[in-house]
Enzyme design. Structure first.
Site, mmCIF file in Angstrom:
data_model
loop_
_atom_site.group_PDB
_atom_site.id
_atom_site.type_symbol
_atom_site.label_atom_id
_atom_site.label_comp_id
_atom_site.label_asym_id
_atom_site.label_seq_id
_atom_site.Cartn_x
_atom_site.Cartn_y
_atom_site.Cartn_z
ATOM 1 N N SER A 15 9.704 1.747 -9.130
ATOM 2 C CA SER A 15 9.491 0.334 -9.479
ATOM 3 C C SER A 15 9.798 0.025 -10.935
ATOM 4 O O SER A 15 10.148 -1.112 -11.268
ATOM 5 C CB SER A 15 8.046 -0.076 -9.171
ATOM 6 O OG SER A 15 7.129 0.710 -9.917
ATOM 7 N N ASP A 185 -2.096 -1.399 -15.932
ATOM 8 C CA ASP A 185 -2.525 -0.322 -15.036
ATOM 9 C C ASP A 185 -2.064 1.058 -15.488
ATOM 10 O O ASP A 185 -2.118 2.005 -14.720
ATOM 11 C CB ASP A 185 -2.019 -0.594 -13.621
ATOM 12 C CG ASP A 185 -0.493 -0.651 -13.533
ATOM 13 O OD1 ASP A 185 0.178 -0.463 -14.579
ATOM 14 O OD2 ASP A 185 0.030 -0.880 -12.425
ATOM 15 N N HIS A 188 2.828 0.230 -14.900
ATOM 16 C CA HIS A 188 3.850 -0.818 -14.822
ATOM 17 C C HIS A 188 3.878 -1.606 -16.131
ATOM 18 O O HIS A 188 2.995 -2.417 -16.377
ATOM 19 C CB HIS A 188 3.572 -1.755 -13.644
ATOM 20 C CG HIS A 188 3.661 -1.078 -12.321
ATOM 21 N ND1 HIS A 188 2.558 -0.551 -11.679
ATOM 22 C CD2 HIS A 188 4.735 -0.821 -11.527
ATOM 23 C CE1 HIS A 188 2.950 -0.010 -10.539
ATOM 24 N NE2 HIS A 188 4.261 -0.156 -10.417
#
Length: 211
Positions: A15, A185, A188
């Site tokens: 991601s 977090d 990310h």
């Protein structure tokens, strides 16, 4: 600058690389890949380089293996940038521990993928570390991350690859700033965190700023 006009640079990963490139921010994503592309263009306008983003959110090395032929080899990169491992580690500490990838499998799989790409395309490699935006090196997830980073550094030496020490890049900014500035977090990054990554990639590529 190690890139040359006419070359194709392919980024593949999870991601952090994806960053919306398949939906809201096609085709490069809204993260470090887009920043690297833009800044290389601004700092070296004489270069005509093709950029391709093949990040997929949630990927581990197992997922990369499943799509490697189509997303890494078939696009015939001159440079293949791989940054993978965050999910391989992170899953152990979430609600999907069976999906975590042990370090020996991670090393074996990543080495095999890199060898296949180099043998099939003759590409050069750029290897980015997985990272955790965490200052406490005794934190279990951070300690695991450091071990996986050591695997990437060793593979970079083995393949004569360009190594991008992204964990060290975050450690430098964390020495003088809170983690929440860079990510909510620990994984990310916000846009400034992606800029930290982009700076590390630009330094590794030799893309110096205009005086």
């Amino acid at each position: 600058m190690i890139l040359r006009t006419g070359q194709r640079v392919v980024f593949i990963g999870d991601s952090i690389t994806d960053c919306g490139r398949r939906d809201t921010a096609t085709p490069y994503g809204a993260g470090y890949v887009s920043l690297v592309r833009a800044l290389v263009g601004a700092r070296h306008p004489e270069l005509d380089v093709e950029w391709i983003n093949r990040g997929v959110s949630g990927d581990t090395v197992r997922d990369l293996a499943a799509r490697w032929d189509d997303d890494a080899i078939a696009v015939r990169p001159d440079w293949l940038s791989v940054m993978i491992g965050i999910n391989d580690i992170w899953r152990r500490y979430g609600d999907r521990p069976d999906d975590a990838v042990p370090i020996d499998e991670y090393e074996r799989t990543l080495r095999d993928l890199l060898r296949r790409a180099v043998d099939a395309t003759g590409c050069r490699l750029i290897l980015g570390d997985p990272f955790l935006i965490e200052t406490d090196r005794s934190d279990p997830q951070r300690a695991d991350t450091d071990r996986y980073c050591a695997v990437v550094a060793a593979l970079a030496a083995e393949f004569d690859a360009v190594h991008v020490p992204t964990q060290a890049a975050f450690d430098r900014v964390l020495a003088v700033s809170p983690a929440k500035r860079w990510a909510d977090d620990r994984v990310h990054p916000h846009l400034p965190g992606h800029a930290v990554l982009a700076d590390a990639f630009l330094a590794a590529l030799g893309a110096t700023a205009t005086p």
